[in-house]
Design a protein around this motif. Structure first.
Motif, PDB file in Angstrom:
ATOM      1  N   PRO A  53       0.818  -1.226   0.000  1.00  0.00           N
ATOM      2  CA  PRO A  53       0.000   0.000   0.000  1.00  0.00           C
ATOM      3  C   PRO A  53       0.845   1.267   0.000  1.00  0.00           C
ATOM      4  CG  PRO A  53      -0.076  -1.056   2.173  1.00  0.00           C
ATOM      5  CD  PRO A  53       0.688  -1.969   1.279  1.00  0.00           C
ATOM      6  N   GLY A  54       2.114   1.144   0.442  1.00  0.00           N
ATOM      7  CA  GLY A  54       2.976   2.327   0.505  1.00  0.00           C
ATOM      8  C   GLY A  54       2.592   3.233   1.668  1.00  0.00           C
ATOM      9  N   THR A  55       3.305   4.328   1.801  1.00  0.00           N
ATOM     10  CA  THR A  55       3.016   5.269   2.897  1.00  0.00           C
ATOM     11  C   THR A  55       3.102   6.705   2.384  1.00  0.00           C
ATOM     12  OG1 THR A  55       5.342   5.369   3.537  1.00  0.00           O
ATOM     13  CG2 THR A  55       3.961   3.800   4.756  1.00  0.00           C
ATOM     14  N   VAL A  56       2.516   7.620   3.164  1.00  0.00           N
ATOM     15  CA  VAL A  56       2.767   9.046   2.935  1.00  0.00           C
ATOM     16  C   VAL A  56       3.467   9.582   4.186  1.00  0.00           C
ATOM     17  CG1 VAL A  56       0.732   9.314   1.444  1.00  0.00           C
ATOM     18  CG2 VAL A  56       0.537   9.847   3.867  1.00  0.00           C
ATOM     19  N   LYS A  57       4.169  10.683   4.006  1.00  0.00           N
ATOM     20  CA  LYS A  57       4.898  11.249   5.151  1.00  0.00           C
ATOM     21  C   LYS A  57       4.038  12.265   5.906  1.00  0.00           C
ATOM     22  CE  LYS A  57       9.802  10.702   4.029  1.00  0.00           C
ATOM     23  NZ  LYS A  57       9.651   9.576   3.097  1.00  0.00           N
ATOM     24  N   THR A  58       3.240  13.017   5.151  1.00  0.00           N
ATOM     25  CA  THR A  58       2.430  14.055   5.807  1.00  0.00           C
ATOM     26  C   THR A  58       0.964  13.917   5.393  1.00  0.00           C
ATOM     27  OG1 THR A  58       2.749  15.596   3.989  1.00  0.00           O
ATOM     28  CG2 THR A  58       4.348  15.713   5.797  1.00  0.00           C
ATOM     29  N   LEU A  59       0.100  14.310   6.308  1.00  0.00           N
ATOM     30  CA  LEU A  59      -1.337  14.243   6.008  1.00  0.00           C
ATOM     31  C   LEU A  59      -2.078  15.312   6.809  1.00  0.00           C
ATOM     32  CD1 LEU A  59      -3.824  12.771   4.751  1.00  0.00           C
ATOM     33  CD2 LEU A  59      -3.820  11.292   6.758  1.00  0.00           C
ATOM     34  N   ALA A  75      -2.395  14.595   1.213  1.00  0.00           N
ATOM     35  CA  ALA A  75      -1.479  13.516   1.561  1.00  0.00           C
ATOM     36  C   ALA A  75      -0.202  13.727   0.754  1.00  0.00           C
ATOM     37  CB  ALA A  75      -2.108  12.173   1.236  1.00  0.00           C
ATOM     38  N   ASP A  76       0.894  14.075   1.424  1.00  0.00           N
ATOM     39  CA  ASP A  76       2.117  14.534   0.741  1.00  0.00           C
ATOM     40  C   ASP A  76       1.708  15.634  -0.253  1.00  0.00           C
ATOM     41  OD1 ASP A  76       3.783  12.976   2.267  1.00  0.00           O
ATOM     42  OD2 ASP A  76       4.007  11.379   0.793  1.00  0.00           O
ATOM     43  N   ASP A  77       2.003  15.440  -1.552  1.00  0.00           N
ATOM     44  CA  ASP A  77       1.668  16.523  -2.484  1.00  0.00           C
ATOM     45  C   ASP A  77       0.363  16.261  -3.264  1.00  0.00           C
ATOM     46  OD1 ASP A  77       2.609  14.439  -3.911  1.00  0.00           O
ATOM     47  OD2 ASP A  77       4.135  15.557  -5.039  1.00  0.00           O
ATOM     48  N   THR A  78      -0.460  15.325  -2.773  1.00  0.00           N
ATOM     49  CA  THR A  78      -1.726  15.030  -3.464  1.00  0.00           C
ATOM     50  C   THR A  78      -2.905  15.606  -2.687  1.00  0.00           C
ATOM     51  OG1 THR A  78      -0.781  12.963  -4.280  1.00  0.00           O
ATOM     52  CG2 THR A  78      -3.169  13.160  -4.384  1.00  0.00           C
ATOM     53  N   LYS A  91     -12.749  29.631  -1.619  1.00  0.00           N
ATOM     54  CA  LYS A  91     -12.184  30.944  -1.932  1.00  0.00           C
ATOM     55  C   LYS A  91     -11.708  31.636  -0.649  1.00  0.00           C
ATOM     56  CE  LYS A  91     -13.090  35.082  -4.590  1.00  0.00           C
ATOM     57  NZ  LYS A  91     -14.072  36.048  -5.008  1.00  0.00           N
ATOM     58  N   THR A  92     -12.552  31.593   0.387  1.00  0.00           N
ATOM     59  CA  THR A  92     -12.202  32.241   1.656  1.00  0.00           C
ATOM     60  C   THR A  92     -10.937  31.618   2.254  1.00  0.00           C
ATOM     61  OG1 THR A  92     -14.543  32.597   2.013  1.00  0.00           O
ATOM     62  CG2 THR A  92     -13.147  32.895   3.934  1.00  0.00           C
ATOM     63  N   LEU A  93     -10.782  30.311   2.061  1.00  0.00           N
ATOM     64  CA  LEU A  93      -9.620  29.617   2.643  1.00  0.00           C
ATOM     65  C   LEU A  93      -8.413  29.606   1.697  1.00  0.00           C
ATOM     66  CD1 LEU A  93     -11.649  26.659   4.193  1.00  0.00           C
ATOM     67  CD2 LEU A  93     -10.392  28.399   5.495  1.00  0.00           C
ATOM     68  N   GLY A  94      -8.555  30.266   0.548  1.00  0.00           N
ATOM     69  CA  GLY A  94      -7.430  30.381  -0.393  1.00  0.00           C
ATOM     70  C   GLY A  94      -7.150  29.111  -1.165  1.00  0.00           C
ATOM     71  N   ILE A  95      -8.186  28.313  -1.387  1.00  0.00           N
ATOM     72  CA  ILE A  95      -8.001  27.055  -2.137  1.00  0.00           C
ATOM     73  C   ILE A  95      -8.669  27.200  -3.507  1.00  0.00           C
ATOM     74  CG2 ILE A  95      -8.557  24.580  -2.175  1.00  0.00           C
ATOM     75  CD1 ILE A  95      -8.690  25.031   1.008  1.00  0.00           C
ATOM     76  N   SER A  96      -7.933  26.826  -4.523  1.00  0.00           N
ATOM     77  CA  SER A  96      -8.458  26.937  -5.880  1.00  0.00           C
ATOM     78  C   SER A  96      -8.869  25.544  -6.371  1.00  0.00           C
ATOM     79  CB  SER A  96      -7.362  27.522  -6.770  1.00  0.00           C
ATOM     80  OG  SER A  96      -7.568  27.134  -8.092  1.00  0.00           O
ATOM     81  N   VAL A  97      -9.863  25.521  -7.267  1.00  0.00           N
ATOM     82  CA  VAL A  97     -10.296  24.237  -7.851  1.00  0.00           C
ATOM     83  C   VAL A  97      -9.111  23.549  -8.538  1.00  0.00           C
ATOM     84  CG1 VAL A  97     -11.825  23.210  -9.583  1.00  0.00           C
ATOM     85  CG2 VAL A  97     -12.692  24.999  -8.094  1.00  0.00           C
ATOM     86  N   SER A  98      -8.216  24.353  -9.093  1.00  0.00           N
ATOM     87  CA  SER A  98      -7.073  23.759  -9.793  1.00  0.00           C
ATOM     88  C   SER A  98      -6.065  23.104  -8.832  1.00  0.00           C
ATOM     89  CB  SER A  98      -6.367  24.823 -10.641  1.00  0.00           C
ATOM     90  OG  SER A  98      -5.897  25.848  -9.795  1.00  0.00           O
ATOM     91  N   ASP A  99      -6.245  23.300  -7.530  1.00  0.00           N
ATOM     92  CA  ASP A  99      -5.376  22.625  -6.549  1.00  0.00           C
ATOM     93  C   ASP A  99      -5.752  21.155  -6.362  1.00  0.00           C
ATOM     94  OD1 ASP A  99      -4.062  25.020  -6.003  1.00  0.00           O
ATOM     95  OD2 ASP A  99      -5.379  25.538  -4.319  1.00  0.00           O
ATOM     96  N   ILE A 100      -6.969  20.790  -6.830  1.00  0.00           N
ATOM     97  CA  ILE A 100      -7.468  19.427  -6.586  1.00  0.00           C
ATOM     98  C   ILE A 100      -6.835  18.439  -7.570  1.00  0.00           C
ATOM     99  CG2 ILE A 100      -9.575  17.991  -6.560  1.00  0.00           C
ATOM    100  CD1 ILE A 100     -11.102  20.659  -5.953  1.00  0.00           C
ATOM    101  N   ASP A 101      -6.344  17.316  -7.023  1.00  0.00           N
ATOM    102  CA  ASP A 101      -5.704  16.302  -7.873  1.00  0.00           C
ATOM    103  C   ASP A 101      -6.589  15.076  -8.087  1.00  0.00           C
ATOM    104  OD1 ASP A 101      -3.104  17.630  -8.009  1.00  0.00           O
ATOM    105  OD2 ASP A 101      -2.987  17.182  -5.866  1.00  0.00           O
ATOM    106  N   MET A 102      -7.629  14.946  -7.254  1.00  0.00           N
ATOM    107  CA  MET A 102      -8.458  13.739  -7.327  1.00  0.00           C
ATOM    108  C   MET A 102      -9.758  14.025  -6.576  1.00  0.00           C
ATOM    109  SD  MET A 102      -7.369  10.173  -5.365  1.00  0.00           S
ATOM    110  CE  MET A 102      -5.759   9.994  -6.051  1.00  0.00           C
TER     111      MET A 102
END
Ligand SMILES: [Zn+2]
Ligand SMILES: [Zn+2]
Length: 330
Positions: free
Chosen positions: A47-53, A80-83, A106-117
């Motif tokens: 399954p592998g691991t991530v370092k940050t979440l 999770a890491d960069d995802t 928008k208020t939290l500074g998150i853009s739709v283009s930041d989403i990877d999945m």
């Protein structure tokens, strides 16, 4: 006399519909249990691991920030890491554009283009972006055009691409699967609910290096007992955190029609006179305690304040509030 006849016919009709629903519930429950028993679940290889979440609730029932909107739905940004995974897309009960989800992003500074999945836990209105979306088996981030990046969309059952957010066709994932290094789906667990009917729900399991499995759950219709059992069948690592909805609208609910607690009736696989009880909450607490997680965070979108108090008392410092805009760092 005519009024009395109409009243009588109505009562008979309601009684007939109710009886039909109870018969369907009994049959559906048996079928869902048989389907679950027939599922062959093997340990996930590598399954592998991530370092940050981190988990940032974008939509849920409570917030401490007056600039953010709340509603009885779920959308979490799981990093999770960069995802960046968007788990569910909220309720948008008032069919707004921009939706509460877009407003909060928008208020939290998150853009739709930041989403990877995009990962859908299940296909209920409070997770797909509305009632129409549930009926039409589609989803929307808002009731207006939003251009989604070309990211994979995963759903536990057939789902169409959104008319507002054209993008790739959602892929059905029913089995447990590693989506990306350290990021897995635990696979669907079927349940037959009164009125909502046959429901397939999935959950995310993120394997954090040196810590263990972090479960991120939508509505929790599977029951936490079955989610824990599934997770232990898939991983050797311990369960480190349980975050999200577990559906215990006991002694209160978030969607009321007069005195009727709708969530309690529709989200149960018991008939309405049994429904979801205090003893179910105590069983859930015992099941969670048996795996000694380091973090427990219950979504208030489908559990009552009474239930949250029970969890706080049971888990003490381990308990973390789920509030929009308040990031849960693992
Ligand atoms: Zn829900
Ligand atoms: Zn649900």
């Amino acid at each position: 006399m005519i009024a009395l006849t109409i009243f009588f016919v109505l009562i008979v009709l309601i009684a007939l519909i109710f009886t039909k629903k109870i018969v369907e519930l009994k049959k559906g429950k048996k079928q869902a249990d048989a389907q679950l028993a027939g599922m062959k679940i093997n340990k996930l290889s590598s399954p592998g691991t991530v370092k940050t979440l981190s988990i940032l609730p974008l939509i849920d029932y409570y917030t401490d920030n007056v600039d953010l909107k709340t509603e009885p739905g779920v959308s979490y940004l799981v990093s999770a890491d960069d995802t960046n995974i968007l788990l569910d897309v909220g309720f948008n009960k008032k069919k707004e554009h921009p939706s509460p989800l877009l407003h909060n992003m928008k208020t939290l500074g998150i853009s739709v283009s930041d989403i990877d999945m995009i990962f859908f836990s299940h296909l209920h209105l409070d997770h797909l972006g509305g009632m129409t979306e549930q009926k039409e088996k589609t989803f929307s981030l808002s009731q207006g055009s939003v251009s989604l990046p070309n990211v994979p969309v995963y759903a536990p059952a057939r789902l169409s691409a959104s008319r507002w957010n054209p993008g790739p066709e959602p892929q059905i994932i029913k089995d447990p699967v590693v989506l990306k290094e350290g990021i897995a789906s635990i696979g669907v667990i079927p349940r037959y609910l009164f009125l909502m009917g046959y429901t397939l729900e999935n959950a995310l399991a993120i394997n954090v290096e040196g810590k263990g499995i972090v479960l991120i759950i939508g509505c929790g219709h599977q029951t936490i007992e079955r989610i824990i059992e599934r997770t232990q069948a898939l991983f050797d690592e311990p369960i480190y955190a349980i975050i999200g909805g577990l559906h215990y609208p006991v002694n209160g609910g978030r969607i009321m029609i007069g005195p009727i607690n709708i969530q309690r009736i529709v989200g149960s696989d018991n008939p309405p006179w049994v429904s979801i009880r205090e003893t179910d909450v105590q069983s859930a607490i015992s099941a969670i305690k048996s795996v000694s997680p380091k973090i427990v965070a219950l979504s208030p979108h489908d559990s009552s304040d009474w239930c949250i108090d029970q969890f706080k008392q049971a888990f003490g410092d381990t308990y973390v509030d789920v509030k929009v805009g308040q990031k849960i760092e693992i």
